[in-house]
Scaffold this motif. Structure first.
Motif, mmCIF file in Angstrom:
data_model
loop_
_atom_site.group_PDB
_atom_site.id
_atom_site.type_symbol
_atom_site.label_atom_id
_atom_site.label_comp_id
_atom_site.label_asym_id
_atom_site.label_seq_id
_atom_site.Cartn_x
_atom_site.Cartn_y
_atom_site.Cartn_z
ATOM 1 N N LEU A 112 5.560 1.904 -0.070
ATOM 2 C CA LEU A 112 5.776 3.350 -0.162
ATOM 3 C C LEU A 112 5.610 3.899 -1.572
ATOM 4 O O LEU A 112 5.096 4.995 -1.757
ATOM 5 N N GLN A 113 6.039 3.126 -2.558
ATOM 6 C CA GLN A 113 6.033 3.648 -3.940
ATOM 7 C C GLN A 113 4.659 4.134 -4.404
ATOM 8 O O GLN A 113 4.576 5.197 -4.997
ATOM 9 N N PRO A 114 3.567 3.395 -4.139
ATOM 10 C CA PRO A 114 2.271 3.865 -4.659
ATOM 11 C C PRO A 114 1.682 5.037 -3.879
ATOM 12 O O PRO A 114 0.696 5.635 -4.309
ATOM 13 N N LEU A 115 2.291 5.388 -2.730
ATOM 14 C CA LEU A 115 1.647 6.349 -1.828
ATOM 15 C C LEU A 115 1.449 7.727 -2.430
ATOM 16 O O LEU A 115 0.403 8.350 -2.246
ATOM 17 N N LEU A 336 -3.648 7.211 5.108
ATOM 18 C CA LEU A 336 -2.208 7.077 4.844
ATOM 19 C C LEU A 336 -1.640 5.773 5.422
ATOM 20 O O LEU A 336 -1.104 4.953 4.675
ATOM 21 N N PRO A 337 -1.757 5.540 6.733
ATOM 22 C CA PRO A 337 -1.281 4.245 7.227
ATOM 23 C C PRO A 337 -2.099 3.071 6.690
ATOM 24 O O PRO A 337 -1.581 1.970 6.552
ATOM 25 N N MET A 338 -3.378 3.310 6.383
ATOM 26 C CA MET A 338 -4.203 2.206 5.878
ATOM 27 C C MET A 338 -3.634 1.673 4.560
ATOM 28 O O MET A 338 -3.545 0.461 4.335
ATOM 29 N N ALA A 339 -3.228 2.595 3.687
ATOM 30 C CA ALA A 339 -2.669 2.176 2.395
ATOM 31 C C ALA A 339 -1.356 1.410 2.613
ATOM 32 O O ALA A 339 -1.085 0.412 1.948
ATOM 33 N N VAL A 340 -0.544 1.882 3.559
ATOM 34 C CA VAL A 340 0.736 1.211 3.826
ATOM 35 C C VAL A 340 0.484 -0.164 4.442
ATOM 36 O O VAL A 340 1.152 -1.146 4.109
ATOM 37 N N LEU A 341 -0.514 -0.220 5.322
ATOM 38 C CA LEU A 341 -0.824 -1.505 5.961
ATOM 39 C C LEU A 341 -1.286 -2.519 4.920
ATOM 40 O O LEU A 341 -0.846 -3.672 4.916
#
Ligand SMILES: *Cc1c(COP(=O)(O)O)cnc(C)c1O
Length: 478
Positions: A112-115, A336-341
């Motif tokens: 989450l932090q880099p999002l 968005l979910p791609m970065a979290v994944l």
């Protein structure tokens, strides 16, 4: 919040002629207008005055209630309410760790932090920084997924339901798919295997019976129209007793002897063996691939502990076929979910740290003794807030992993049981309590059973989330 006592009017009754106009109220609210603009503030002012007019006409308002200052305050409150998001953080004390209604897996801090920065700037989602040319968004996670599962190739879509639909459509549209009658699952939210097959344009061929399916059942059903053999993990139920199923390795041999692919819908799928922490073992995609499955799909937000996603891993030629199928474009994952994944999968490169870094595993492996001690320390505080109408005791509880993962396994846990006192109206006292908990600044969601409210503390890592709200709870129940 207590219902306003509309019928009691203190002081002199309001005269309809004294109702301020919208303009007059707005002139009194210059800072609010400056902050939020005319559209929202004026609309809320009209709604506020309309409601007040009805009460004045019904003789239910006092003259004092028509004063500009209290109305301005109410208007500011209404505007604030309209601007506060409907989706809010809640406290999950249901005992179900991966709760679909409560958003499933909690996302890791590292994810989450880099999002914030990443999503507010352009990024290389589909841009190859090496060559300066167009890239494929699958590249963000494909290497990691292959490394973690031993697959030759991987692709991702929005959720596992989409992954199954896409896989069947790409590999078997207009042709037959063979599946055991014991595996025709229904997952919540209208995901039923026969309907998914139909939506994908495939002809489902059921073989075997509810409790027993044999290798010869599959063999006899294969014909020139067959395109795919399918295994579905029965993730949310278990058939016990006189049962038989054909395991992946045997089924893969049958499929491959006829030149057919075998697909496995694993449902949750864990990337690490949960039994190392004393949890029930869940089948791993890497095991399915090693057993000979050509393509395996699983969820991103169940045991994997990431964002909603459908992960598809398997043989290069099969994944290529799925990736090139037009429906893939409609189901593609956003940045968005791609970065979290990606960030979640990177946590798996340090498997020894997962019980610290991955919230799902952290919660699933919280030691029972810690939860019990937490229950003992919270009991007197909660009791003080709800007494004398309710009594609070600590109790052993049986939680669950949730989201169809390991349906019959129970997680030994501990928590608080709150019971209404006095013989009458137990039901309404219980409703009042659960409503008061849901209306706290951080809503608390428990479970009602046996005329009591059960608060399982497994998912409450920080007791302060609950204890700092106890004054508000006490007030709501007063
Ligand atoms: C959960 C599940 C699905 C659906 O996955 P989503 O990620 O929720 O779309 C499909 N098949 C099985 C067996 C499941 O357990």
């Amino acid at each position: 919040m207590a219902a306003p006592q509309e019928s009691v009017v203190h002081g002199s009754k309001a005269n309809p002629k004294d109702l301020p106009s919208t303009d007059k109220l707005l002139r009194h609210c210059a800072p609010l207008l400056a902050e939020h603009g005319h559209t929202l503030v004026a609309a809320e002012a009209r709604h506020l005055l309309d409601a007040l007019r009805l009460r004045v006409l019904a003789g239910q308002a006092s003259a004092a209630q028509l004063a500009l200052e209290p109305l301005a305050q109410q208007l500011a409150q209404r505007v604030q309410q309209r601007l506060s998001p409907r989706m809010r953080a809640v406290i999950n004390l249901t005992g179900t760790v991966i709760h679909t209604n409560l958003g499933r897996a909690l996302l890791a801090d590292a994810a989450l932090q880099p999002l914030l920065q990443l999503m507010a700037s352009p990024n290389n989602l589909e841009y190859d920084l090496g060559s300066g040319g167009r890239g494929d968004r699958d590249d963000v996670v494909e290497g990691l997924l292959c490394e973690l599962t031993g697959a030759e190739a991987a692709t991702v879509v929005n959720n596992n339901a989409a992954a199954v639909l896409l896989g069947i459509a790409a590999l078997a549209r207009g042709r037959e798919v063979i599946v055991s009658r014991g595996e025709l699952v229904e997952i919540g939210g209208a995901f039923r295997m026969p309907d998914v097959m139909a939506s994908a344009g495939a002809v489902m061929v059921e073989v075997g019976t509810t409790n027993r399916t044999h290798a010869r059942d599959y063999e006899q059903a294969i014909n020139e129209r067959t395109a795919l053999l399918m295994k579905v993990h029965t993730s949310n139920y278990q058939v016990q007793g006189f049962t038989a199923a054909v395991q992946e390795a045997e089924l893969a041999a049958i499929a491959h002897a006829r030149g057919l692919p075998l697909m496995s819908d694993l449902g949750s799928g864990a990337l690490v063996d949960l039994s190392q922490w004393g949890l029930p073992a869940e089948p791993l995609p890497q095991q399915m691939l090693a057993a000979g499955c050509d393509v395996v799909s699983f969820s991103g937000d169940k045991l994997l502990g990431g964002p909603q996603a459908g992960l598809i891993v398997g043989r290069l030629d099969v994944i290529q076929k799925i990736r090139k199928f037009p429906m893939k474009r409609a189901l593609r994952m956003s940045k968005l979910p791609m970065a979290v994944l990606e960030a979640t999968l990177r946590l798996y490169l340090r498997p020894e740290k997962l019980t610290e870094t991955l919230p799902t595993l952290r919660l699933l492996t919280r030691p029972l003794a810690v939860i019990e001690a937490q229950a003992r320390s919270l009991q007197p505080l909660v009791h003080a807030a709800v007494a004398p109408r309710y009594a609070v005791v600590t109790a052993a509880m049986q939680g669950q992993i949730g989201s169809g993962s390991l349906p019959v396994a129970r997680l030994p846990s501990a928590g608080l049981v709150i019971a209404p006192q006095g013989g009458r109206n137990l039901g309404s006292a219980l409703d009042k309590l659960s409503r008061a908990l849901r209306e706290l600044p951080e809503p608390v969601i428990g479970r009602i059973a046996d005329d009591k409210l059960w608060l399982d503390l497994r998912c409450l890592e920080d007791s302060a989330h609950l204890s700092r709200q106890l004054p508000a709870l006490q007030e709501a129940l007063a």
